[in-house]
Structure formats: C-alpha cells, structure tokens
Write a protein that holds these residues in place. Structure first.
Motif, mmCIF file in Angstrom:
data_model
loop_
_atom_site.group_PDB
_atom_site.id
_atom_site.type_symbol
_atom_site.label_atom_id
_atom_site.label_comp_id
_atom_site.label_asym_id
_atom_site.label_seq_id
_atom_site.Cartn_x
_atom_site.Cartn_y
_atom_site.Cartn_z
ATOM 1 N N UNK A 56 0.756 -1.153 0.016
ATOM 2 C CA UNK A 56 -0.126 -0.034 -0.111
ATOM 3 C C UNK A 56 0.747 1.185 0.054
ATOM 4 N N UNK A 57 0.441 2.213 -1.004
ATOM 5 C CA UNK A 57 1.204 3.606 -0.880
ATOM 6 C C UNK A 57 0.123 4.403 -0.511
ATOM 7 N N UNK A 186 -4.066 -0.868 -8.101
ATOM 8 C CA UNK A 186 -5.217 -0.398 -7.837
ATOM 9 C C UNK A 186 -5.070 1.085 -7.222
ATOM 10 N N UNK A 187 -5.580 2.107 -7.945
ATOM 11 C CA UNK A 187 -5.655 3.513 -7.688
ATOM 12 C C UNK A 187 -6.827 4.037 -6.930
ATOM 13 N N UNK A 188 -6.822 4.044 -5.722
ATOM 14 C CA UNK A 188 -8.025 4.640 -4.846
ATOM 15 C C UNK A 188 -9.298 3.868 -5.366
ATOM 16 N N UNK A 189 -9.019 2.493 -5.530
ATOM 17 C CA UNK A 189 -10.194 1.596 -5.976
ATOM 18 C C UNK A 189 -11.289 1.724 -5.215
ATOM 19 N N UNK A 217 -0.398 -3.624 -5.965
ATOM 20 C CA UNK A 217 0.042 -2.229 -5.338
ATOM 21 C C UNK A 217 -1.267 -1.439 -5.317
ATOM 22 N N UNK A 218 -1.501 -0.843 -3.986
ATOM 23 C CA UNK A 218 -2.799 -0.261 -3.639
ATOM 24 C C UNK A 218 -2.463 0.984 -3.061
ATOM 25 N N UNK A 226 -5.215 1.347 4.459
ATOM 26 C CA UNK A 226 -3.867 0.967 4.346
ATOM 27 C C UNK A 226 -3.439 0.004 5.354
ATOM 28 N N UNK A 227 -3.820 0.331 6.756
ATOM 29 C CA UNK A 227 -3.322 -0.385 7.612
ATOM 30 C C UNK A 227 -3.983 -1.868 7.785
#
Length: 355
Positions: A56-57, A186-189, A217-218, A226-227
């Motif tokens: 996660x970014x 996955x961009x702010x999916x 990569x999320x 994220x956590x």
C-alpha cells in the motif's frame, strides 16, 4: 526477485526537469523548486514489492502517490530513476513492448470503475482479454470464473447501469482478475464507495489475495484502509516516502511527528493481532483450563473483554499453547485510545459505524 521495484524514482514537471532533479539531489527542497516554475511530484522514491503481497502506498492529496502509480504502469515517464516489473525494466521500453507488457503482466483497477456502459457485465470483465486477442469462448469462460470469484456469477448478462456502485467496482476487480496478470495496480479503488461497502470490498480483496497470491500495489489516502489490507505500507509526503514497513512496525515506531499525527486516529485494535502482543507461555502455572483461548491472527480489539475478565488469554495453535496475552499488553498495543477500545467493540451497531 521482486514483482515490482523502483529505484531513485523522480517525476518533475516544469521547463528544465533534469536540472531540477540535480538540484534535489544536491539538497534543494520541493518548495525551492516552485520558485523556478517546477513541481516535484515524486522525489527519490525506492519501492520494492515482493510476489504475493499487498503493498500500500498512502498519503494525503498532493503527496505524489497517484503520480507514482502512473510511473509504475508506464503512463508517465520518470524524470530520473527506473521501474522494473519482474526482470523487465519498464522505463525506456518502446511503445509496442510497453503495450505488450501492460497486456500480459499489469492490470489496473480504477477509482471510478471505468466500465463500458454499452457492454454487458460479462463482456466488461472479458475486455482486457479481448484486447489481448483471446478467442471469444475462452475469454468469456475466464471472465465468468472471475465474476464468480467476486460474487457476480449470476449478473453477467446485465449492463453496468443496473448494478450498485459496489457491484460495479467488483466488475472492475473481476476484469483485472480475468486478465491473469502478474501484478494488479489499484488507484484509490474503493474511495468512491460508502463505508460499509468499502469494508466489504476490502474483505473480499483480502480473501482473493489469500487464495490466489496476487501481487497488488494499492494506492489510498485512508490510513485505516492501508493498515487493514497492507502487507507493507509506504507513507508519502511532498513526493517522498517518509516511512515504509509493516503496519505494525509503523504504528510501533513512527518515523517523525508527521507520521505520528497521521496515525492518531488509526484503529489499532484492528491492526495488531494476538500474535503481535503475546508473550511466551513458559511462566504460566496453575489451572490453565479456566483461561479463554484464541489464535494468533485474532485482532486485539476482540480480546479486550475476555482478557479483562480472566486476566489473560491463551494463544493456541492446533490446541498447543504458543503464547499468552495479558490485559496490560493489549492496552499497551492500543496506545492512548486503549481506555476507550472496549466500549467501541461491544455492539454490532458501533462496529458497523466503524466501517
């Protein structure tokens, strides 16, 4: 070998981006560059994603996370640095080879679904395979299997407009799964979904990843998200990664005041598990049969009540005691919010509101 890796990645917008990168490497700040008409969106980012993990970014708006993912899939050319997908360097590929790499090894799940309204759900899920040239029967078979995975096996004949937002996002996920690529981006999916549907999608993603071993990569701005889903988390600020590690590592040892403030509202009870806070069972004596038991994967939020009533909870693996969790260890893991944690986990209504 890493599934995805980035080294020294920079993206600078402006009239002389290469010169701006040199200034950054010599100690200039992002703010310094603004006075010269440059915007440093990503600054000296290193990223390593192992096969089969969810990386996660995360960061606030403007932190550089969406620019980063666009460099990972080749939509943006880095000003400096390299991106590898497996053993293939993405940077510098010809348009034809880049297109082939995207079709075979990278899939994307977008925030706003990106479904084709005139096509059925099944044909939307099969679209990436159609672009790849897979024959109709085979692509529809694979798309049908992917729709079954996301719980939409009976909706293949309808149009996207007939589905709820959460269902439409499941179609986007099915399309990525059907393509069978090595890596899913996955961009702010899930950010366009309401809280309850969002949590359901997070759970489904975790289930699918556990069963399929998909590398993901999320990108998200939501720290609790994220956590919850990240095997590893990279926190970005002003284009830089200011801290990376497992969710537990970041919660235990924030890198700076910015990260500490960012973590203030994290639901620690859902991040830490019994395995994170247990101690060896060697010192236990007396009648252990009276103590409640749990497994190492149980979130600590679920242990507060039994631990406060019995004093300790045994952690077992196939009936063998492997550790013990005390009420004191639970409160220490929960930090300043520990005194309120038991109340927040006592009713289904409150749990639903937590989303």
């Amino acid at each position: 070998m890493s599934a995805v890796s980035a080294r020294g990645l920079h993206k600078v917008f402006g009239p002389r981006p290469q010169e701006a990168v040199r200034q950054l490497q010599q100690g200039a700040s992002v703010a310094d560059l603004r006075s010269t008409g440059h915007t440093a969106a990503v600054v000296d980012v290193d990223l390593e994603v192992r096969p089969g993990e969810i990386s996660v970014v995360m960061g606030l708006s403007g932190s550089g996370k969406s620019t980063l993912i666009r460099m990972l899939n080749g939509l943006l050319e880095p000003t400096a640095g390299t991106v590898h997908i497996g053993d293939t360097e993405l940077t510098g590929l010809s348009p034809e080879r880049l297109r082939a790499l995207r079709q075979q090894r990278l899939s994307m799940v977008f925030q706003h679904f990106a479904l084709l309204p005139h096509r059925t759900v099944l044909d939307n899920a099969a679209y990436a395979l159609e672009i790849r040239g897979v024959d109709r029967a085979e692509r529809r078979r694979k798309a049908g299997e992917a729709l079954e995975m996301v719980g939409l096996g009976d909706r293949g004949d309808v149009r996207p407009s007939e589905l709820s937002g959460g269902m439409q996002q499941r179609v986007g996920l099915a399309r990525a799964l059907a393509s069978g690529t090595d890596v899913m981006l996955m961009d702010e999916a899930f950010s366009a979904l309401d809280p309850l549907i969002r949590r359901e999608m997070q759970s489904q993603l975790l289930e699918l990843q556990a069963s399929m071993g998909q590398t993901i990569v999320f990108i998200t701005h939501d720290l609790n998200e994220a956590m919850r889903i990240g095997s590893t988390v990279a926190v970005m600020r002003d284009g830089r990664v200011v801290q990376s590690g497992t969710p537990q590592e970041i919660l235990r040892s924030p890198a700076d005041d910015y990260v500490s403030r960012f973590l203030a509202d994290v639901d620690r009870g859902r991040v830490f598990t019994a395995g994170d806070v247990m101690s060896p069972p060697g010192h236990l004596d007396g009648d252990l049969g009276r103590l409640p038991r749990t497994t190492a994967s149980t979130p600590v939020a679920e242990l507060l009540r039994p631990a406060s009533q019995a004093g300790s909870v045994l952690v077992v693996d196939d009936e063998r005691v492997v550790g013990v969790v005390t009420a004191g260890a639970l409160l220490a893991a929960l930090g300043p919010s520990g005194s309120d944690a038991e109340e927040t986990t006592t009713t289904p209504e409150k749990e639903a509101l937590r989303g």
